[in-house]
Design a protein around this motif. Structure first.
Motif, mmCIF file in Angstrom:
data_model
loop_
_atom_site.group_PDB
_atom_site.id
_atom_site.type_symbol
_atom_site.label_atom_id
_atom_site.label_comp_id
_atom_site.label_asym_id
_atom_site.label_seq_id
_atom_site.Cartn_x
_atom_site.Cartn_y
_atom_site.Cartn_z
ATOM 1 N N TRP A 91 26.730 43.067 50.473
ATOM 2 C CA TRP A 91 27.925 42.230 50.354
ATOM 3 C C TRP A 91 29.155 43.133 50.527
ATOM 4 O O TRP A 91 29.871 43.427 49.561
ATOM 5 N N PRO A 92 29.400 43.588 51.762
ATOM 6 C CA PRO A 92 30.400 44.634 51.992
ATOM 7 C C PRO A 92 31.831 44.212 51.666
ATOM 8 O O PRO A 92 32.659 45.058 51.362
ATOM 9 N N GLY A 93 32.125 42.928 51.729
ATOM 10 C CA GLY A 93 33.500 42.483 51.497
ATOM 11 C C GLY A 93 33.794 42.123 50.061
ATOM 12 O O GLY A 93 34.815 41.497 49.785
ATOM 13 N N GLU A 94 32.891 42.515 49.132
ATOM 14 C CA GLU A 94 33.062 42.077 47.757
ATOM 15 C C GLU A 94 32.777 43.205 46.770
ATOM 16 O O GLU A 94 31.955 44.085 47.037
ATOM 17 N N ILE A 95 33.433 43.135 45.640
ATOM 18 C CA ILE A 95 33.041 43.915 44.469
ATOM 19 C C ILE A 95 32.799 42.907 43.351
ATOM 20 O O ILE A 95 33.568 41.942 43.206
ATOM 21 N N HIS A 96 31.704 43.086 42.655
ATOM 22 C CA HIS A 96 31.358 42.161 41.575
ATOM 23 C C HIS A 96 31.665 42.860 40.252
ATOM 24 O O HIS A 96 30.966 43.800 39.867
ATOM 25 N N ILE A 97 32.689 42.407 39.604
ATOM 26 C CA ILE A 97 33.122 43.036 38.348
ATOM 27 C C ILE A 97 32.522 42.286 37.173
ATOM 28 O O ILE A 97 32.502 41.043 37.144
ATOM 29 N N HIS A 98 32.025 43.048 36.190
ATOM 30 C CA HIS A 98 31.399 42.414 35.029
ATOM 31 C C HIS A 98 32.428 41.583 34.267
ATOM 32 O O HIS A 98 33.438 42.100 33.783
ATOM 33 N N ALA A 99 32.134 40.287 34.148
ATOM 34 C CA ALA A 99 33.068 39.358 33.497
ATOM 35 C C ALA A 99 33.296 39.725 32.034
ATOM 36 O O ALA A 99 34.345 39.407 31.475
ATOM 37 N N ALA A 100 32.322 40.420 31.431
ATOM 38 C CA ALA A 100 32.475 40.791 30.019
ATOM 39 C C ALA A 100 33.618 41.784 29.814
ATOM 40 O O ALA A 100 34.059 41.979 28.682
ATOM 41 N N THR A 101 34.097 42.409 30.903
ATOM 42 C CA THR A 101 35.220 43.347 30.755
ATOM 43 C C THR A 101 36.571 42.640 30.830
ATOM 44 O O THR A 101 37.606 43.285 30.644
ATOM 45 N N LEU A 102 36.576 41.347 31.123
ATOM 46 C CA LEU A 102 37.854 40.623 31.189
ATOM 47 C C LEU A 102 38.615 40.734 29.868
ATOM 48 O O LEU A 102 38.017 40.672 28.783
ATOM 49 N N ASP A 103 39.921 40.873 29.973
ATOM 50 C CA ASP A 103 40.739 40.951 28.758
ATOM 51 C C ASP A 103 40.531 39.727 27.876
ATOM 52 O O ASP A 103 40.547 39.824 26.657
ATOM 53 N N LYS A 104 40.361 38.564 28.504
ATOM 54 C CA LYS A 104 40.114 37.321 27.759
ATOM 55 C C LYS A 104 38.688 36.851 28.009
ATOM 56 O O LYS A 104 38.443 35.671 28.272
ATOM 57 N N GLY A 105 37.744 37.786 27.902
ATOM 58 C CA GLY A 105 36.358 37.497 28.233
ATOM 59 C C GLY A 105 35.743 36.405 27.386
ATOM 60 O O GLY A 105 34.832 35.710 27.829
ATOM 61 N N VAL A 106 36.225 36.222 26.164
ATOM 62 C CA VAL A 106 35.637 35.216 25.283
ATOM 63 C C VAL A 106 35.870 33.809 25.839
ATOM 64 O O VAL A 106 35.113 32.889 25.552
ATOM 65 N N ASP A 107 36.879 33.639 26.662
ATOM 66 C CA ASP A 107 37.177 32.329 27.241
ATOM 67 C C ASP A 107 36.564 32.146 28.627
ATOM 68 O O ASP A 107 36.711 31.093 29.235
ATOM 69 N N TYR A 108 35.884 33.161 29.099
ATOM 70 C CA TYR A 108 35.331 33.123 30.450
ATOM 71 C C TYR A 108 34.252 32.047 30.595
ATOM 72 O O TYR A 108 33.456 31.832 29.684
ATOM 73 N N ARG A 109 34.201 31.408 31.760
ATOM 74 C CA ARG A 109 33.188 30.391 32.056
ATOM 75 C C ARG A 109 32.627 30.612 33.456
ATOM 76 O O ARG A 109 33.342 30.407 34.435
ATOM 77 N N PRO A 110 31.349 31.003 33.561
ATOM 78 C CA PRO A 110 30.740 31.111 34.893
ATOM 79 C C PRO A 110 30.447 29.727 35.453
ATOM 80 O O PRO A 110 30.436 28.732 34.715
ATOM 81 N N THR A 111 30.178 29.663 36.748
ATOM 82 C CA THR A 111 29.923 28.371 37.392
ATOM 83 C C THR A 111 28.525 28.276 38.000
ATOM 84 O O THR A 111 28.123 27.186 38.415
#
Ligand SMILES: [Zn+2]
Ligand SMILES: [Zn+2]
Length: 144
Positions: A91-111
């Motif tokens: 997937w050369p055009g992408e970087i997949h960043i761990h959502a758990a590192t988000l500043d507001k990770g507790v509100d994160y919702r995957p799809t």
């Protein structure tokens, strides 16, 4: 928390805070991965990723990476070891960043969930386990 084009900036950081990242988006993927490599790499039953264009992400701090398979890099903080990203020549055009590192990770919702065939069996019963709002104390019989 909305992960759509109205989101102006996504931002996150590692456990010790020495590495941080930000991106204006847009998000190209927003998913939970159950593959065995992700489970082992994160020492967790699954992980969640936010996909972004690599050139849209600004990093600060000292990031190292481990090449978990040929052409696949898994980034982490050199100081605290927090997993930060997955990159692959697949997937050369992408970087997949761990959502758990988000500043507001507790509100994160995957799809989406991927590699469900590798999902840890106990996750099926997770919602049935007794829960505590804080750490459990004192220890109880673990049911072994
Ligand atoms: Zn760190
Ligand atoms: Zn995976």
């Amino acid at each position: 928390m909305q992960l759509d084009h109205e989101m102006t900036v996504l931002a996150g950081h590692c456990l010790c805070g020495r590495v941080s990242w930000s991106s204006p988006g847009p998000v190209t993927r927003n998913l939970v991965c159950h593959c065995e490599d992700c489970r082992r790499a994160t020492s967790s039953p699954f992980t969640a990723f936010v996909g972004l264009a690599p050139e849209s992400v600004v990093w600060t701090g000292d990031v190292n990476h481990f090449e978990s398979s040929r052409g696949t890099q898994r980034g982490f903080c050199r100081n605290c070891g927090t997993r930060l990203y997955f990159r692959s020549v697949k997937w050369p055009g992408e970087i997949h960043i761990h959502a758990a590192t988000l500043d507001k990770g507790v509100d994160y919702r995957p799809t989406t969930q991927v590699v469900l065939r590798s999902r840890a069996a106990w996750l099926e019963d997770l919602h049935t386990l007794p829960g505590c709002l804080e750490f459990e104390a004192p220890p109880r019989d673990a049911g072994s």
